[in-house]
Design an enzyme around this catalytic site. Structure first.
Site, short mmCIF file in Angstrom:
data_model
loop_
_atom_site.label_atom_id
_atom_site.label_comp_id
_atom_site.label_asym_id
_atom_site.label_seq_id
_atom_site.Cartn_x
_atom_site.Cartn_y
_atom_site.Cartn_z
N ALA A 27 50.44 -38.73 29.31
CA ALA A 27 51.13 -39.80 30.11
C ALA A 27 50.99 -39.45 31.75
CB ALA A 27 52.53 -39.49 29.83
N TYR A 28 51.38 -40.20 32.59
CA TYR A 28 51.50 -39.97 34.11
C TYR A 28 52.85 -39.96 34.08
CZ TYR A 28 51.04 -41.01 38.96
OH TYR A 28 51.17 -40.95 40.17
N THR A 29 53.14 -38.49 34.60
CA THR A 29 54.43 -37.91 34.45
C THR A 29 55.09 -37.47 35.75
OG1 THR A 29 53.45 -35.74 34.24
CG2 THR A 29 54.22 -36.84 32.08
N THR A 85 60.92 -41.38 27.23
CA THR A 85 61.60 -40.76 28.09
C THR A 85 63.01 -41.43 28.13
OG1 THR A 85 61.87 -40.24 30.30
CG2 THR A 85 60.50 -42.04 30.00
N TYR A 137 57.98 -45.32 36.89
CA TYR A 137 57.84 -44.34 35.75
C TYR A 137 58.40 -44.62 34.43
CZ TYR A 137 57.99 -40.23 32.69
OH TYR A 137 58.05 -39.51 31.56
N1 LIG Z 1 58.18 -33.67 31.70
C1 LIG Z 1 59.41 -34.38 31.82
O1 LIG Z 1 60.32 -33.85 31.98
C2 LIG Z 1 59.41 -35.18 30.45
C3 LIG Z 1 60.76 -36.05 30.45
C4 LIG Z 1 60.77 -36.97 29.36
C5 LIG Z 1 59.74 -37.38 28.77
N2 LIG Z 1 58.23 -36.77 28.99
C6 LIG Z 1 57.22 -37.34 28.26
O2 LIG Z 1 56.99 -36.33 27.33
C7 LIG Z 1 55.45 -36.32 27.19
C8 LIG Z 1 54.77 -35.07 27.68
O3 LIG Z 1 55.21 -34.66 28.78
P1 LIG Z 1 54.58 -33.41 29.58
O4 LIG Z 1 55.51 -32.82 30.58
O5 LIG Z 1 53.85 -32.52 28.53
O6 LIG Z 1 53.16 -34.19 30.53
P2 LIG Z 1 52.30 -33.02 31.14
O7 LIG Z 1 52.48 -31.92 31.31
O8 LIG Z 1 52.16 -33.98 32.59
O9 LIG Z 1 50.83 -33.35 30.42
C9 LIG Z 1 49.92 -34.60 30.17
C10 LIG Z 1 48.88 -34.49 29.89
O10 LIG Z 1 48.29 -35.68 29.91
C11 LIG Z 1 46.84 -35.54 30.41
N3 LIG Z 1 46.18 -36.81 30.83
C12 LIG Z 1 46.28 -37.57 32.02
N4 LIG Z 1 45.68 -38.63 31.86
C13 LIG Z 1 44.85 -38.75 30.58
C14 LIG Z 1 44.07 -39.71 29.97
N5 LIG Z 1 43.45 -40.78 30.72
N6 LIG Z 1 43.67 -39.43 28.78
C15 LIG Z 1 44.02 -38.18 28.03
N7 LIG Z 1 45.15 -37.12 28.76
C16 LIG Z 1 45.38 -37.58 30.06
C17 LIG Z 1 47.03 -34.81 31.72
O11 LIG Z 1 46.13 -34.29 31.96
P3 LIG Z 1 46.18 -33.88 33.75
O12 LIG Z 1 47.01 -32.89 34.09
O13 LIG Z 1 44.83 -33.28 34.18
O14 LIG Z 1 46.19 -35.45 34.58
C18 LIG Z 1 48.12 -33.60 31.04
O15 LIG Z 1 47.29 -32.58 30.53
C19 LIG Z 1 55.09 -37.39 28.35
O16 LIG Z 1 54.89 -38.83 27.44
C20 LIG Z 1 56.26 -37.61 29.10
O17 LIG Z 1 56.16 -38.95 29.48
C21 LIG Z 1 58.31 -35.83 29.92
#
Ligand SMILES: NC(=O)c1ccc[n+]([C@@H]2O[C@H](COP(=O)([O-])OP(=O)(O)OC[C@H]3O[C@@H](n4cnc5c(N)ncnc54)[C@H](OP(=O)(O)O)[C@@H]3O)[C@@H](O)[C@H]2O)c1
Length: 293
Positions: A68-70, A109, A134
């Protein structure tokens, strides 16, 4: 079953790698770049032909979308990219699964909620009212998946942290260790989620999936201020004076929800899940971080 994980170098993706070790299912871990020490197949989820090819070549029957774009703040000035990654890319994955009769497990989210001033935990069927780009693009992602007609499980989660990547816990461990004073907002209330717990829940769900939208966070409720107090306490940082403050004191490009606690009744009842209390999981994560130093 062959299961593809996207965004496998991120927080949740790394936890998926850990909890699926020794699994009878074959997991294929993918991301946009290679990272040293991680076995990763390159897959850009904005490229539907690349998704179709990897699904075909590996006879993939389920995708867990952790990509995702987080960056919530940066999304405000990068709406096009956020929409591409959070809305169009999930649609690509959904189409690819629809074509082979597979299942898409997609992570969304709590920030799809928040514009309306709720004060009771948000339920799955509650109307999405995002406060920023977002949340809006993540809501579009959900809508695109529903419109695709594929078998889906959408799991909305919140305040994710882990031993991996950048997150609030790691930032606050650093700040409480180095700053004599810290102000943290107490007017945004939600629930932290240890990505390891969510990954375990995903594996349980994959064993007996039932299509639908679900909410998952750890149990309990807190503000970012309370969260920080516990981070400091569990890491033994007693020298930092942590004080509550209002969101207005931290100028931000986006207004975050003041209350985005998720009601988890449905996921617990459907999959017979036992969800850890947030401070118990936080303790575990901080212990792991300190032992791996
Ligand atoms: N973090 C939070 O607090 C939070 C809260 C609620 C929900 N969520 C949801 O939970 C899920 C997991 O979050 P997370 O924190 O584990 O995310 P994260 O650590 O930001 O990991 C996302 C991964 O996706 C990769 N990515 C980016 N563009 C991509 C593309 N075009 N194709 C394939 N991969 C790509 C990123 O690579 P790069 O880093 O190299 O760009 C990164 O490795 C997401 O759907 C997010 O929206 C997160």
């Amino acid at each position: 079953m062959n299961i593809l994980v996207t965004g496998a170098n991120g927080q949740l993706g790394n936890e998926m790698r850990i909890v699926t070790r020794g699994s009878k299912d074959k997991y294929i871990f993918t991301d946009v770049i290679q990272v040293e020490g991680l076995e990763t197949t390159i897959l850009d989820i904005t490229d539907i032909e690349a998704i179709r090819a990897i699904v075909r070549e590996n006879d993939v029957k389920a995708i867990v979308n952790c990509a995702a774009y987080t960056n919530v703040d940066a999304a405000e000035s990068n709406q096009e990219l956020a929409e591409l990654l959070n809305a169009k890319a999930p649609e690509n994955l959904a189409k690819a699964m629809k074509e082979v009769g597979g299942l898409l497990v997609h992570i969304s989210t709590d920030y799809v909620f928040g514009k309306e001033p709720y004060n009771t935990p948000c339920r799955e069927d509650q109307k999405g009212t995002p406060t920023g780009v977002y949340g809006l693009t993540k809501l579009h992602g959900e809508q695109n998946i529903l419109a695709s007609g594929c078998d889906y499980i959408i799991i909305r989660t919140a305040w994710l942290y882990s031993e991996f990547g950048k997150n609030f816990v790691k930032t606050m461990l650093n700040l409480t260790a180095t700053k004599p004073e810290l102000k943290v907002v107490f007017d945004q209330v939600g629930t932290p989620t240890y990505a390891y717990d969510l990954a375990q829940a995903i594996v349980t769900i994959l064993a007996n999936p039932k299509t639908g939208i679900y909410h998952y966070s750890n149990e309990g409720v807190c503000s970012w201020f309370d969260f920080t107090k516990m981070i400091a306490e569990f890491s033994g940082q007693t020298n930092c004076n942590i004080q509550p403050c209002h969101s207005e004191e931290f100028p931000s490009p986006v207004k975050r929800p003041s209350f985005s606690v998720l009601d988890k009744t449905k996921i617990k009842e459907t999959f017979k899940l036992e969800i850890p209390y947030w401070t118990d999981s936080l303790k575990k994560c901080i212990k792991n971080l300190s032992e791996n130093k």
